[in-house]
Motif scaffolding. Structure first.
Motif, PDB file in Angstrom:
ATOM      1  N   UNK A   1     -91.004 -69.252 -89.679  1.00  0.00           N
ATOM      2  CA  UNK A   1     -90.409 -67.970 -90.055  1.00  0.00           C
ATOM      3  C   UNK A   1     -89.913 -67.248 -88.815  1.00  0.00           C
ATOM      4  N   UNK A   2     -88.607 -67.141 -88.688  1.00  0.00           N
ATOM      5  CA  UNK A   2     -88.024 -66.391 -87.576  1.00  0.00           C
ATOM      6  C   UNK A   2     -88.344 -64.908 -87.700  1.00  0.00           C
ATOM      7  N   UNK A   3     -88.472 -64.414 -88.934  1.00  0.00           N
ATOM      8  CA  UNK A   3     -88.781 -62.994 -89.143  1.00  0.00           C
ATOM      9  C   UNK A   3     -90.167 -62.658 -88.606  1.00  0.00           C
ATOM     10  N   UNK A   4     -91.119 -63.545 -88.824  1.00  0.00           N
ATOM     11  CA  UNK A   4     -92.463 -63.331 -88.294  1.00  0.00           C
ATOM     12  C   UNK A   4     -92.440 -63.366 -86.770  1.00  0.00           C
ATOM     13  N   UNK A   5     -91.700 -64.314 -86.216  1.00  0.00           N
ATOM     14  CA  UNK A   5     -91.590 -64.395 -84.761  1.00  0.00           C
ATOM     15  C   UNK A   5     -91.016 -63.112 -84.179  1.00  0.00           C
ATOM     16  N   UNK A   6     -90.009 -62.549 -84.843  1.00  0.00           N
ATOM     17  CA  UNK A   6     -89.403 -61.306 -84.354  1.00  0.00           C
ATOM     18  C   UNK A   6     -90.417 -60.166 -84.317  1.00  0.00           C
ATOM     19  N   UNK A   7     -91.234 -60.063 -85.363  1.00  0.00           N
ATOM     20  CA  UNK A   7     -92.248 -59.007 -85.401  1.00  0.00           C
ATOM     21  C   UNK A   7     -93.272 -59.215 -84.293  1.00  0.00           C
ATOM     22  N   UNK A   8     -93.737 -60.438 -84.141  1.00  0.00           N
ATOM     23  CA  UNK A   8     -94.745 -60.713 -83.125  1.00  0.00           C
ATOM     24  C   UNK A   8     -94.225 -60.465 -81.724  1.00  0.00           C
ATOM     25  N   UNK A   9     -92.930 -60.678 -81.530  1.00  0.00           N
ATOM     26  CA  UNK A   9     -92.330 -60.382 -80.225  1.00  0.00           C
ATOM     27  C   UNK A   9     -92.398 -58.894 -79.898  1.00  0.00           C
ATOM     28  N   UNK A  10     -92.439 -58.056 -80.934  1.00  0.00           N
ATOM     29  CA  UNK A  10     -92.480 -56.607 -80.731  1.00  0.00           C
ATOM     30  C   UNK A  10     -93.890 -56.086 -80.491  1.00  0.00           C
ATOM     31  N   UNK A  11     -94.885 -56.887 -80.828  1.00  0.00           N
ATOM     32  CA  UNK A  11     -96.261 -56.429 -80.690  1.00  0.00           C
ATOM     33  C   UNK A  11     -96.763 -56.647 -79.265  1.00  0.00           C
ATOM     34  N   UNK A  12     -97.864 -56.022 -78.940  1.00  0.00           N
ATOM     35  CA  UNK A  12     -98.405 -56.133 -77.588  1.00  0.00           C
ATOM     36  C   UNK A  12     -98.770 -57.572 -77.277  1.00  0.00           C
TER      37      UNK A  12
ATOM     38  N   UNK B   1    -102.561 -66.593 -97.587  1.00  0.00           N
ATOM     39  CA  UNK B   1    -103.682 -65.734 -97.217  1.00  0.00           C
ATOM     40  C   UNK B   1    -105.014 -66.447 -97.433  1.00  0.00           C
ATOM     41  N   UNK B   2    -105.095 -67.243 -98.486  1.00  0.00           N
ATOM     42  CA  UNK B   2    -106.314 -68.018 -98.711  1.00  0.00           C
ATOM     43  C   UNK B   2    -106.523 -69.040 -97.596  1.00  0.00           C
ATOM     44  N   UNK B   3    -105.455 -69.719 -97.207  1.00  0.00           N
ATOM     45  CA  UNK B   3    -105.549 -70.716 -96.145  1.00  0.00           C
ATOM     46  C   UNK B   3    -105.839 -70.077 -94.789  1.00  0.00           C
ATOM     47  N   UNK B   4    -105.397 -68.841 -94.617  1.00  0.00           N
ATOM     48  CA  UNK B   4    -105.547 -68.199 -93.306  1.00  0.00           C
ATOM     49  C   UNK B   4    -107.002 -68.049 -92.897  1.00  0.00           C
ATOM     50  N   UNK B   5    -107.903 -68.083 -93.844  1.00  0.00           N
ATOM     51  CA  UNK B   5    -109.319 -67.954 -93.533  1.00  0.00           C
ATOM     52  C   UNK B   5    -110.021 -69.278 -93.315  1.00  0.00           C
TER      53      UNK B   5
ATOM     54  N   UNK C   1    -103.387 -67.520 -89.101  1.00  0.00           N
ATOM     55  CA  UNK C   1    -103.883 -66.232 -89.588  1.00  0.00           C
ATOM     56  C   UNK C   1    -102.920 -65.098 -89.249  1.00  0.00           C
ATOM     57  N   UNK C   2    -102.497 -64.994 -87.985  1.00  0.00           N
ATOM     58  CA  UNK C   2    -101.605 -63.905 -87.590  1.00  0.00           C
ATOM     59  C   UNK C   2    -100.270 -63.983 -88.315  1.00  0.00           C
ATOM     60  N   UNK C   3     -99.712 -65.183 -88.409  1.00  0.00           N
ATOM     61  CA  UNK C   3     -98.446 -65.339 -89.111  1.00  0.00           C
ATOM     62  C   UNK C   3     -98.549 -64.943 -90.576  1.00  0.00           C
ATOM     63  N   UNK C   4     -99.656 -65.320 -91.218  1.00  0.00           N
ATOM     64  CA  UNK C   4     -99.844 -64.991 -92.633  1.00  0.00           C
ATOM     65  C   UNK C   4    -100.010 -63.493 -92.836  1.00  0.00           C
ATOM     66  N   UNK C   5    -100.706 -62.835 -91.920  1.00  0.00           N
ATOM     67  CA  UNK C   5    -100.886 -61.383 -92.014  1.00  0.00           C
ATOM     68  C   UNK C   5     -99.539 -60.670 -91.923  1.00  0.00           C
ATOM     69  N   UNK C   6     -98.739 -61.042 -90.924  1.00  0.00           N
ATOM     70  CA  UNK C   6     -97.419 -60.413 -90.763  1.00  0.00           C
ATOM     71  C   UNK C   6     -96.547 -60.693 -91.977  1.00  0.00           C
TER      72      UNK C   6
ATOM     73  N   UNK D   1    -107.056 -56.462 -95.969  1.00  0.00           N
ATOM     74  CA  UNK D   1    -108.366 -56.979 -96.398  1.00  0.00           C
ATOM     75  C   UNK D   1    -108.718 -58.266 -95.658  1.00  0.00           C
ATOM     76  N   UNK D   2    -107.748 -59.185 -95.569  1.00  0.00           N
ATOM     77  CA  UNK D   2    -107.997 -60.457 -94.885  1.00  0.00           C
ATOM     78  C   UNK D   2    -108.297 -60.223 -93.413  1.00  0.00           C
ATOM     79  N   UNK D   3    -107.583 -59.277 -92.794  1.00  0.00           N
ATOM     80  CA  UNK D   3    -107.801 -59.005 -91.381  1.00  0.00           C
ATOM     81  C   UNK D   3    -109.180 -58.405 -91.144  1.00  0.00           C
TER      82      UNK D   3
END
Length: 246
Positions: free
Chosen positions: A87-98, A165-169, A187-192, A205-207
Motif C-alpha cells: 500500500x503506497x498510501x500507508x507508506x505515505x502516512x508512515x513517512x509523515x510520522x516520527x 486486524x486479526x492477523x496483526x496480533x 501491525x503498524x501497516x494494518x493500524x494505519x 482497540x488493537x493498538x
C-alpha cells in the motif's frame, strides 16, 4: 547453456509468465518499494526480477507478485516467487510520522511470504529449475499452480480490514526467529490502513491491546509501540478520540 542463451530463456520466461498472469488480472508493475528496486539483467546478468500487481478489494491496497529468475553455474534457469500485500498510501502516512515510531517498518510492504513456504517451509530458498527453452512452459505452469492455489488463499486471508486486524496480533508464519510475537511491520501497516478505511475505533482497540502485551518481537518494544501510538494520535483526530475513550 551459455550466458547469452540463458538471458534469452529468462526473457522468454518473463514474457510467458506475464501472459499467464494477465489472464488472472495481474499487470506488469515496478517494485512496490524503492529498497527492492535493483538492476537485474544489467549489473547482474545472471538473474532477473519481475513484478506483477492486482488491485485488492481493500482500497489503496494491491496484491503483488515477484518472480525471481536466476541462472545456475550449469546454465539451468530457476524461478522462485514471493507474494506481497502493498500500500503506497500507508507508506505515505508512515513517512509523515516520527522516525522513531516506524524504524522497523519496510516501506509500502504490509505483509509478504515466499511461495516455497507453502510446500517446503523447512527450506524457503528452493527454486523451480528448468533446462533450456523447452522447460519454460513447465516452469510457468508450476509457478501458476502456486498462484492459483496457496498464494490465492494467502491473499484471500488478507482481503478485508477485519482479517488484517486479526492477523496483526499474530506472528508471521515464515518468521523462523519469532513464532510468538506479532510482526511490527504488519501491525503498524494494518493500524494505519484501518484508520484510512474508517475503522479508527478498531485500530485504536488493537493498538491498545498490543501496547499492553508482555513481550514483543525483537525488532520492536513497548517504547517504540508507544511512540507509534503517539504519532497516530497526533495525525488522526478520530484515532485520538478512540484511544482516549478506550
Amino acid at each position: 547453456m551459455g550466458a547469452k542463451e540463458s538471458s534469452r530463456v529468462m526473457d522468454l520466461y518473463i514474457q510467458k509468465l506475464g501472459r499467464s498472469l494477465s489472464g488472472l488480472g495481474y499487470e506488469t508493475s515496478g517494485p512496490p518499494d524503492h529498497d527492492l528496486d535493483r538492476e537485474p539483467g544489467v549489473k547482474h546478468p545472471e538473474w532477473r526480477i519481475s513484478w506483477f500487481s492486482l488491485r485488492s478489494p481493500i482500497p489503496e491496497v494491491n496484491f503483488a507478485l515477484m518472480a525471481h529468475l536466476r541462472r545456475s553455474s550449469e546454465g539451468n534457469i530457476g524461478i522462485s516467487g514471493n507474494a506481497l500485500l502493498v500500500s503506497a498510501a500507508v507508506e505515505d502516512i508512515l513517512d509523515e510520522l516520527s522516525y522513531d515510531s516506524i524504524d522497523n517498518f519496510c516501506g509500502s510492504v504490509l505483509d509478504s511470504i515466499p511461495f516455497t513456504y507453502f510446500e517446503t517451509p523447512q527450506d524457503m530458498s528452493q527454486y523451480i529449475w528448468v533446462t533450456g527453452e523447452n522447460g519454460v512452459d513447465a516452469g510457468v505452469r508450476e509457478y501458476m499452480r502456486l498462484v492459483d492455489g496457496p498464494v490465492s488463499g494467502w491473499f484471500s486471508d488478507r482481503d478485508d480490514i477485519t482479517k488484517l486486524l486479526q492477523l496483526s496480533g499474530t506472528a508471521r508464519p515464515n518468521n523462523v526467529v519469532d513464532q510468538v510475537n506479532p510482526d511490527p511491520m504488519r501491525l503498524r501497516g494494518s493500524i494505519v490502513l484501518a484508520v484510512l478505511s474508517g475503522r479508527g475505533a478498531d485500530a485504536a482497540r488493537v493498538m491498545a491491546e498490543y501496547i499492553g502485551r508482555g513481550t514483543f518481537n525483537n525488532s520492536d518494544s513497548r517504547e517504540k509501540a508507544r511512540a507509534f501510538d503517539a504519532a497516530m494520535i497526533r495525525k488522526f483526530p478520530v484515532y485520538e478520540e478512540s484511544r482516549r475513550a478506550g
